[in-house]
Design an enzyme around this catalytic site. Sequence first.
Site, PDB file in Angstrom:
ATOM      1  N   SER A   5      12.640  43.830  68.275  1.00  0.00           N
ATOM      2  CA  SER A   5      11.518  43.089  68.843  1.00  0.00           C
ATOM      3  C   SER A   5      10.617  42.580  67.708  1.00  0.00           C
ATOM      4  CB  SER A   5      10.758  43.967  69.846  1.00  0.00           C
ATOM      5  OG  SER A   5       9.857  43.211  70.623  1.00  0.00           O
ATOM      6  N   HIS A  53      14.827  44.486  77.497  1.00  0.00           N
ATOM      7  CA  HIS A  53      14.272  44.366  76.156  1.00  0.00           C
ATOM      8  C   HIS A  53      14.663  45.533  75.250  1.00  0.00           C
ATOM      9  CE1 HIS A  53      11.793  42.502  73.202  1.00  0.00           C
ATOM     10  NE2 HIS A  53      10.937  43.508  73.142  1.00  0.00           N
TER      11      HIS A  53
END
Length: 262
Positions: free
Chosen positions: A99, A235
Amino acid sequence: MTDHTAPTPAPDDVVWDLPGEGPQRTALLVLPHAGGNAHAYADWREHLPADVRLLIGQYPGRGARFAEDLPRDIADLAGPVAACLPPGATDDLVVLGHSMGSLVAFEVVRLLQAAGRTPRALVASACRAPFLDNPAVVHPERLDDDQLVAAIKERGGTDDAILDDPELREIVIPSIRADFAIDDVYRCPVAEARVECPVTVIGGDADPVAPAASLGRWAEVTGRAFTQHVLPGGHFYFQDQLPRFFSVLSSVVGARVTASAP
């Protein structure tokens, strides 16, 4: 940039060094996600070969660096990590971020590249290409603590027990706010968004933060080899896909450097 009067951290507080047993042929540097810390990735040690040295970046405002000023920009995250890598780590180094950590990893590679120590490879996980605007801004400055916690829980990756404990939440919220503020606005100019090493990008097929369809844009930061992998999940796809994730990672970390012919 942070205040230069802030405490100077010890190098081993900035970069955790978790070697395996025996000679270490390769180093894997891992840069955490927004709001993350080195603890979250320490368990990766057990999934890596014994001859791979695991290094994990620890950002300001957490762990032994808790007393430092909170980071204000990407340089506050990447600069200390690049400066505190242990001796020999860049001889054969793979840099990975997850991320926001992918953007930190990208900047660490650029710093090492400028110093003549280009890593062997960059691995970006669940993140937009660095020259793109953030498609999933959080705007932490507009959220109260409860709203920010809700946004974090929606993304996953953070222990809910920490976020639900008032005392622990008070400790972690400032660094989470700081990280998301950095991630919201970071964008590297297209002309500067280049690395001189191969790039691998990995993501989840149901990730709303870094949609799988956009991951291929990472190919534009390198003239070297580019590989893309999409695994099932959101995610934090790797949490439910550890065997497949480390199989992909081993294809990068396990690629030995061959000496060029004289």
